[in-house]
Motif scaffolding. Structure first.
Motif, mmCIF file in Angstrom:
data_model
loop_
_atom_site.group_PDB
_atom_site.id
_atom_site.type_symbol
_atom_site.label_atom_id
_atom_site.label_comp_id
_atom_site.label_asym_id
_atom_site.label_seq_id
_atom_site.Cartn_x
_atom_site.Cartn_y
_atom_site.Cartn_z
ATOM 1 N N ALA A 27 1.003 -1.140 0.030
ATOM 2 C CA ALA A 27 0.009 -0.136 -0.109
ATOM 3 C C ALA A 27 0.775 1.098 0.075
ATOM 4 O O ALA A 27 2.042 1.359 0.666
ATOM 5 C CB ALA A 27 -0.796 0.011 1.086
ATOM 6 N N LEU A 30 0.717 6.829 1.616
ATOM 7 C CA LEU A 30 -0.424 7.940 2.117
ATOM 8 C C LEU A 30 -1.650 7.137 2.969
ATOM 9 O O LEU A 30 -2.167 7.520 3.848
ATOM 10 C CB LEU A 30 -0.839 8.428 0.971
ATOM 11 C CG LEU A 30 -1.797 9.777 1.084
ATOM 12 C CD1 LEU A 30 -0.902 10.953 0.785
ATOM 13 C CD2 LEU A 30 -2.991 9.760 0.643
ATOM 14 N N GLU A 31 -1.622 5.803 2.207
ATOM 15 C CA GLU A 31 -2.859 4.968 2.633
ATOM 16 C C GLU A 31 -2.574 4.523 4.068
ATOM 17 O O GLU A 31 -3.596 4.355 5.159
ATOM 18 C CB GLU A 31 -2.992 3.614 2.120
ATOM 19 C CG GLU A 31 -3.285 3.734 0.607
ATOM 20 C CD GLU A 31 -4.876 3.722 0.285
ATOM 21 O OE1 GLU A 31 -5.710 3.850 1.183
ATOM 22 O OE2 GLU A 31 -5.221 4.084 -0.872
ATOM 23 N N PHE A 171 -8.987 3.322 5.627
ATOM 24 C CA PHE A 171 -9.683 2.202 5.362
ATOM 25 C C PHE A 171 -8.393 1.262 5.387
ATOM 26 O O PHE A 171 -8.553 0.099 5.872
ATOM 27 C CB PHE A 171 -10.028 2.263 3.804
ATOM 28 C CG PHE A 171 -11.027 1.052 3.711
ATOM 29 C CD1 PHE A 171 -11.110 -0.134 4.374
ATOM 30 C CD2 PHE A 171 -11.531 1.086 2.496
ATOM 31 C CE1 PHE A 171 -12.082 -1.039 4.075
ATOM 32 C CE2 PHE A 171 -12.180 -0.099 1.860
ATOM 33 C CZ PHE A 171 -12.354 -1.158 2.547
ATOM 34 N N GLN A 172 -7.391 1.477 4.726
ATOM 35 C CA GLN A 172 -5.993 0.509 4.733
ATOM 36 C C GLN A 172 -5.718 -0.038 6.142
ATOM 37 O O GLN A 172 -5.457 -0.923 6.293
ATOM 38 C CB GLN A 172 -4.959 1.254 3.926
ATOM 39 C CG GLN A 172 -3.777 0.268 3.551
ATOM 40 C CD GLN A 172 -4.222 -0.587 2.486
ATOM 41 O OE1 GLN A 172 -4.867 -0.181 1.373
ATOM 42 N NE2 GLN A 172 -4.054 -2.081 2.614
ATOM 43 N N VAL A 175 -7.886 -2.994 7.324
ATOM 44 C CA VAL A 175 -7.768 -4.081 6.581
ATOM 45 C C VAL A 175 -6.359 -4.615 6.861
ATOM 46 O O VAL A 175 -6.244 -5.890 6.912
ATOM 47 C CB VAL A 175 -8.247 -4.101 5.144
ATOM 48 C CG1 VAL A 175 -9.497 -3.843 4.874
ATOM 49 C CG2 VAL A 175 -7.115 -3.037 4.382
ATOM 50 N N ASP A 176 -5.320 -3.613 7.255
ATOM 51 C CA ASP A 176 -4.136 -4.324 7.736
ATOM 52 C C ASP A 176 -4.088 -4.925 9.045
ATOM 53 O O ASP A 176 -3.465 -6.016 9.213
ATOM 54 C CB ASP A 176 -3.120 -3.169 7.450
ATOM 55 C CG ASP A 176 -2.526 -2.873 6.167
ATOM 56 O OD1 ASP A 176 -2.931 -3.580 5.210
ATOM 57 O OD2 ASP A 176 -2.148 -1.630 5.751
#
Lengths: 220, 465
Positions: A27, A30-31, A171-172, A175-176
């Motif tokens: 990713a 920025l994410e 969001f990342q 999910v990480d």
């Protein structure tokens, strides 16, 4: 239909020239960037309001008063609330004692039994959010036996309680480091960013398409 | 029906209301997208990532599908494979018949349009109602969607008000969009309550967890997949993604490109039917994996990138041809640049090859694509193949290009040809050509560029002496 499966897979495997190893995904910075804790709440509120949600900030103590105030101002009579969840129980008790003409429905039977009442009687529901995303003003709900899927979908008004400490940057990040065990996903996870809406008629934005017409978020 | 593509184009161009509706809508969508990607550098980085993710999927497609199948089965989702539209329709019909279902409610699904599911179910006496507001409007008027994201984009508010009055007998105040949406909400909520099967599309299917992702704003997707006792999800088999970690990037590219939104109201992740202790959700979930020509596309290295598409619609929003003729003129499920690439591959160049003519090769679609599909290159490749397949019989176009190529390969011939053109330049306005219907014919210059350069250097040389 096994025949179809075999044929499709064999067609897919024809012309496979390149190696089949996964391309590692990283990713972009920025994410995964974390916003500073001072910024995160303000950003979340801005983004959520942009999506037409109503946001209340409590000082950690007065959130049940806020709900009572919302109930009074809007004359919501029939409420859909969960049982056996401490925060919700507390809200329920506060509401119940504030007015004696309110009625409460608990989602403790199957949808098939309750559906008529869900569609026709409920004025507002209250649920908890598991987390929230500042960047897009998004709530994360994981419906379960206490708070089934329809609680955030059928009532015309959906009220969400969110702990300030549960707001993350992106969001990342969610999910990480998932809140659920990655091997066994919950049957349903839903990310909500505002009340239901549509722009299908001449690009004109209209709220309350099929889901809630109003989304009210109380940060505690 | 019965009229060909160029006749449909002429009809669309002559419809000034249609052209106004599309022009307004395309400007709106383009501006919103531009605002959402205002940071050029971010757009470039994100797009590279999106392209890499989709490339990886195309390369590992069979493995990912098997993994998806295994995970879904483990989660209690029943998986079906369909080689074509007929098989997919039969699978869905069988599930419906097992339920003795007569009432189906459907969330937005372009794959279901592709296999013409509604018509098929209607023939078997099963009512299939569209629940997306745009799709519902289009269905009421017995039309097909004219855009893959905004199906009723060809109609304006006044036309929809009239439609509701005519078909539903419900009068709403002039120009009142909220009232129209209110009518749709009321009618469709009843349908959600009564339906015994819900059908949806799939935006992304996560292979390693067996999860179906649906992206939407209205809530009809959530209702269609939660209220009825059975949920059937239909997906083109290229929609699989390896894991949830790549979802944020794709989601961001999809919603920003489609409607300029940073995120949609709902992102719904479904990983199985209702569990024993749960109170709602479907008791059965079925996943239908649709091939319908996709596996063949993958076999062709030059064209396989077609499968990278995430169906955002940005290519059509940026296409000057689509903007002018609208979606219906294409006469295919997928209109615009991606439709021009997908349709001839699914249905054959002989059948649908003429769609490729509706392109000026301006390149706007390729620049707008969030996963870097080189649409102009795909269009050129398909045009080339089409030409190869038909030029055995001499077409006028092939002959002209042959002469053109010969002239440009031989300098002497070229010189003579340009001289001839310069000599006869006075005649060009009289050449019979459709070009002259609305434009003036350009006149060649008195002297060719070669001649002018030659003359110049002669003058210089003389001055130097």
């Amino acid at each position: 239909m096994n025949n179809a499966r075999t044929r499709i897979l064999s067609r897919l495997r024809q012309g496979q020239h390149k190696p089949k190893t996964a391309i590692p995904f990283k990713a972009r910075r920025l994410e995964t960037e974390h916003f500073e804790s001072g910024v995160i709440k303000a950003l979340f509120i801005d983004q959520l309001r942009e999506s037409h949600a109503e946001v209340y900030e409590s000082d950690g103590e007065n959130w049940s008063e806020i709900i009572t105030q919302i109930a009074n101002e809007n004359s919501f009579k029939t409420w859909l609330v969960a049982k056996n969840l401490p925060l919700i129980e507390q809200t329920y008790k506060t509401l119940k004692s504030s007015q004696n003409n309110l009625s409460f429905i608990h989602y403790d039977k199957d949808y098939e039994t309750l559906k008529d009442c869900l569609f026709k009687q409920v004025d507002a529901s209250i649920t908890l959010a598991k987390a929230a995303i500042a960047e897009t003003g998004t709530l994360l709900l994981i419906p379960d036996k206490h708070e089934p899927r329809m609680m955030s979908l059928i009532p015309p008004v959906h009220i969400v309680l969110l702990k300030q400490s549960d707001i993350v940057s992106s969001f990342q990040q969610i999910v990480d480091q998932p809140l659920w065990e990655s091997t066994a996903m919950p049957t349903n996870i839903v990310f909500i960013s505002g009340p239901s809406k549509t722009a299908d008629i001449q690009q004109t934005l209209a709220y309350g398409a099929h889901g809630p017409k109003r989304l009210i978020v109380i940060i505690i | 029906m019965g009229i060909n593509f160029s006749q449909r184009i002429e009809q669309a161009l002559a419809d000034s209301q249609l052209r106004t509706n599309f022009r307004g809508a395309m400007n709106f969508l383009r501006n919103k997208r531009q605002l959402a990607f205002s940071d050029e550098q971010e757009w470039q980085v994100l797009r590279k990532q999106g392209a890499a993710i989709r490339q990886d999927v195309i390369q590992r497609l069979p493995e990912l599908l098997i993994q998806l199948e295994q995970q879904c089965l483990q989660n209690g989702i029943q998986v079906h494979w369909a080689q074509d539209g007929d098989q997919a329709n039969e699978i869905i019909l069988k599930i419906a018949q097992n339920q003795q279902s007569k009432r189906v409610i459907k969330g937005k699904s372009m794959a279901s349009e592709e296999i013409e599911l509604n018509d098929f179910l209607a023939k078997h006496d099963i009512e299939c109602i569209e629940s997306d507001m745009g799709e519902y409007i289009v269905q009421l008027d017995h039309e097909k969607p004219s855009h893959i994201i905004m199906p009723a984009i060809h109609k304006n508010t006044a036309q929809i008000t009239a439609l509701f009055e005519k078909k539903l007998g419900i009068k709403t105040p002039e120009g009142d969009v909220d009232a129209l949406i209110g009518v749709g909400r009321r009618i469709l909520r009843e349908k959600f309550e009564q339906a015994d099967i819900g059908i949806s599309g799939v935006n992304f299917a996560i292979a390693d967890t067996g999860t179906l992702c649906l992206v939407e704003n209205e809530g009809n997707g959530r209702l269609s997949t939660t209220a009825p006792p059975v949920h059937i999800a239909l997906m083109g088999l290229e929609k699989v993604i390896p894991n949830i970690r790549v979802l944020p990037t794709l989601q961001r590219l999809l919603t920003r490109s489609a409607t300029g939104q940073h995120i949609t109201t709902y992102l719904n992740l479904i990983s199985g039917p209702r569990k024993k202790d749960e109170r709602d959700g479907p008791k059965e979930v079925h996943l239908v994996l649709l091939d319908n020509g996709r596996a063949n596309i993958r076999q062709d290295e030059k064209l396989q990138n077609t499968l990278a598409c995430i169906r955002c619609g940005a290519c059509m929003n940026h296409c000057p041809v689509y903007t002018r003729i609208g979606g219906h003129a294409y006469g295919s499920t997928y209109p615009g640049p991606i439709g021009q690439v997908v349709t001839p591959q699914l249905k054959g160049l002989a059948e649908e090859g003429e769609l490729l003519d509706a392109c000026s090769l301006n390149g706007a679609c390729g620049e707008a694509c969030p996963v870097e599909i080189d649409l102009p290159e795909l269009i050129r490749t398909l045009r080339h193949r089409r030409q190869e397949s038909i030029s055995k019989t001499w077409s006028k176009e092939a002959l002209i290009w042959l002469i053109w190529a010969k002239i440009h390969q031989h300098p002497k011939l070229y010189q003579q040809a340009t001289q001839l053109a310069a000599t006869l330049r006075g005649l060009t306005p009289y050449i019979p050509s459709p070009w002259r219907k609305s434009r003036n014919m350009p006149k060649p210059a008195k002297m060719s560029l070669h001649q002018q350069v030659k003359d110049r250097s002669n003058i210089k040389n003389r001055a130097g002496n």
